[in-house]
Design a protein around this motif. Structure first.
Motif, PDB file in Angstrom:
ATOM      1  N   PRO A   8       0.869  -1.209  -0.082  1.00  0.00           N
ATOM      2  CA  PRO A   8       0.048  -0.036  -0.103  1.00  0.00           C
ATOM      3  C   PRO A   8       0.774   1.274   0.083  1.00  0.00           C
ATOM      4  O   PRO A   8       0.317   2.485  -0.380  1.00  0.00           O
ATOM      5  CB  PRO A   8      -0.993  -0.068   1.306  1.00  0.00           C
ATOM      6  N   GLU A   9       1.903   1.256   0.350  1.00  0.00           N
ATOM      7  CA  GLU A   9       2.756   2.583   0.420  1.00  0.00           C
ATOM      8  C   GLU A   9       4.011   2.565  -0.557  1.00  0.00           C
ATOM      9  O   GLU A   9       4.653   3.527  -0.680  1.00  0.00           O
ATOM     10  CB  GLU A   9       3.612   2.634   1.925  1.00  0.00           C
ATOM     11  N   LEU A  10       3.956   1.652  -1.347  1.00  0.00           N
ATOM     12  CA  LEU A  10       4.937   1.663  -2.466  1.00  0.00           C
ATOM     13  C   LEU A  10       4.785   2.878  -3.468  1.00  0.00           C
ATOM     14  O   LEU A  10       3.931   3.262  -4.012  1.00  0.00           O
ATOM     15  CB  LEU A  10       4.656   0.367  -3.357  1.00  0.00           C
ATOM     16  N   GLN A  11       5.922   3.626  -3.807  1.00  0.00           N
ATOM     17  CA  GLN A  11       5.982   4.669  -4.503  1.00  0.00           C
ATOM     18  C   GLN A  11       6.755   4.454  -5.600  1.00  0.00           C
ATOM     19  O   GLN A  11       6.566   5.626  -6.623  1.00  0.00           O
ATOM     20  CB  GLN A  11       6.541   5.713  -3.610  1.00  0.00           C
ATOM     21  N   ALA A  12       7.802   3.657  -5.621  1.00  0.00           N
ATOM     22  CA  ALA A  12       8.699   3.373  -6.835  1.00  0.00           C
ATOM     23  C   ALA A  12       9.441   1.932  -6.979  1.00  0.00           C
ATOM     24  O   ALA A  12       9.338   1.406  -5.948  1.00  0.00           O
ATOM     25  CB  ALA A  12       9.838   4.682  -6.762  1.00  0.00           C
ATOM     26  N   ILE A  13       9.768   1.688  -7.901  1.00  0.00           N
ATOM     27  CA  ILE A  13      10.049   0.532  -8.297  1.00  0.00           C
ATOM     28  C   ILE A  13      11.681   0.761  -8.881  1.00  0.00           C
ATOM     29  O   ILE A  13      11.600   1.643  -9.864  1.00  0.00           O
ATOM     30  CB  ILE A  13       9.540  -0.326  -9.045  1.00  0.00           C
ATOM     31  N   GLU A  67       0.824   1.788 -13.226  1.00  0.00           N
ATOM     32  CA  GLU A  67       1.331   3.375 -13.153  1.00  0.00           C
ATOM     33  C   GLU A  67       2.106   3.550 -11.661  1.00  0.00           C
ATOM     34  O   GLU A  67       1.680   3.500 -10.700  1.00  0.00           O
ATOM     35  CB  GLU A  67       0.128   3.983 -13.027  1.00  0.00           C
ATOM     36  N   ILE A  68       3.344   3.448 -11.629  1.00  0.00           N
ATOM     37  CA  ILE A  68       4.192   3.711 -10.964  1.00  0.00           C
ATOM     38  C   ILE A  68       5.634   4.035 -11.233  1.00  0.00           C
ATOM     39  O   ILE A  68       5.927   3.849 -12.271  1.00  0.00           O
ATOM     40  CB  ILE A  68       4.539   2.361  -9.792  1.00  0.00           C
ATOM     41  N   GLU A  69       6.490   5.056 -10.394  1.00  0.00           N
ATOM     42  CA  GLU A  69       7.421   5.549 -10.766  1.00  0.00           C
ATOM     43  C   GLU A  69       8.541   4.503 -10.855  1.00  0.00           C
ATOM     44  O   GLU A  69       8.705   3.466 -10.184  1.00  0.00           O
ATOM     45  CB  GLU A  69       7.858   6.564  -9.738  1.00  0.00           C
ATOM     46  N   ARG A  70       9.444   4.494 -11.750  1.00  0.00           N
ATOM     47  CA  ARG A  70      10.310   3.314 -12.539  1.00  0.00           C
ATOM     48  C   ARG A  70      11.662   4.252 -12.418  1.00  0.00           C
ATOM     49  O   ARG A  70      11.922   5.179 -13.064  1.00  0.00           O
ATOM     50  CB  ARG A  70      10.016   2.811 -13.479  1.00  0.00           C
TER      51      ARG A  70
END
Length: 169
Positions: A105-110, A129-132
Motif C-alpha cells: 500500500p505504501e509503494l511509491q517507486a520501483i 502506474e508507478i515511478e520506475r
C-alpha cells in the motif's frame, strides 16, 4: 542449468522496491541477495539508508533496508543460465512483480538494478502506474566504478522513510 530467484523481502511499509535480474552463482550458493564480495549493492545502498550496510551481518542488512521502507526481489523467477552473467540468461519466467507491487500500500517507486532487470521488469509492469528508476548495475561485471554509480543510486533517497533515527549499531 535452471536457476531460481529468492522470495521477496518486503514489509507493509515498503515504499521502494529494488529489483535485480536473477541471483548469481555466489548468491544462490549462500542463499543471500548480493553475496558476491565484489558486488557493490550493499556499498551503493549504504548512503541511501545512512548506515554502513556492507559491514553488517546479512540478516541485519535486510532488517536495515526494511526499517527504511526498502524491499528487494528479482525480475526473473527462473531461467537457464550458465554462470552469473545476465547476458547468458535464457528461457525466462518472470516473477509477478505487478501483483507484489499492488499488494504494497505504501509503494511509491520501483528501481531496477541494471539493464536486464529494467528491460524485463518494464515489460512485467506494463499497465501499472508507478515511478520506475533505472540504475547502473551493482555487478562487478559492470565496469563503471562505485563513485560513478553512486549519484544514480542516491536518487533513491527520497523514497526512504523519513524521520527514522540512524541506528549506530
Amino acid at each position: 542449468m535452471l536457476k531460481s530467484s529468492f522470495p521477496p523481502v518486503v514489509a507493509p511499509n515498503t515504499r521502494l522496491l529494488v529489483l535485480g535480474s536473477l541471483p548469481g552463482d555466489r548468491s544462490l550458493a549462500e542463499a543471500r541477495y548480493y553475496a558476491h564480495p565484489q558486488n557493490q549493492f550493499w556499498r551503493l545502498m549504504s548512503p541511501v539508508v545512512g548506515r554502513d550496510l556492507h559491514t553488517l551481518p546479512y540478516e541485519d542488512r535486510l532488517a536495515a533496508l526494511l526499517a527504511r521502507g526498502i524491499g528487494l526481489w528479482d525480475v526473473v523467477a527462473s531461467a537457464h543460465r550458465p554462470g552469473s552473467t545476465d547476458a547468458a540468461i535464457r528461457d525466462i519466467a518472470g516473477n509477478d512483480i505487478a501483483a507484489l507491487a499492488t499488494s504494497l500500500p505504501e509503494l511509491q517507486a520501483i528501481a531496477f538494478n541494471g539493464a536486464t532487470a529494467a528491460k524485463h521488469g518494464t515489460r512485467l509492469l506494463a499497465g501499472l502506474e508507478i515511478e520506475r528508476i533505472a540504475l547502473p548495475s551493482s555487478s562487478p561485471l559492470h565496469t563503471v566504478g562505485l563513485a560513478a554509480k553512486q549519484p544514480a543510486w542516491d536518487a533513491l533517497k527520497p523514497f526512504v522513510i523519513p524521520g527514522l533515527s540512524r541506528d549506530p549499531g
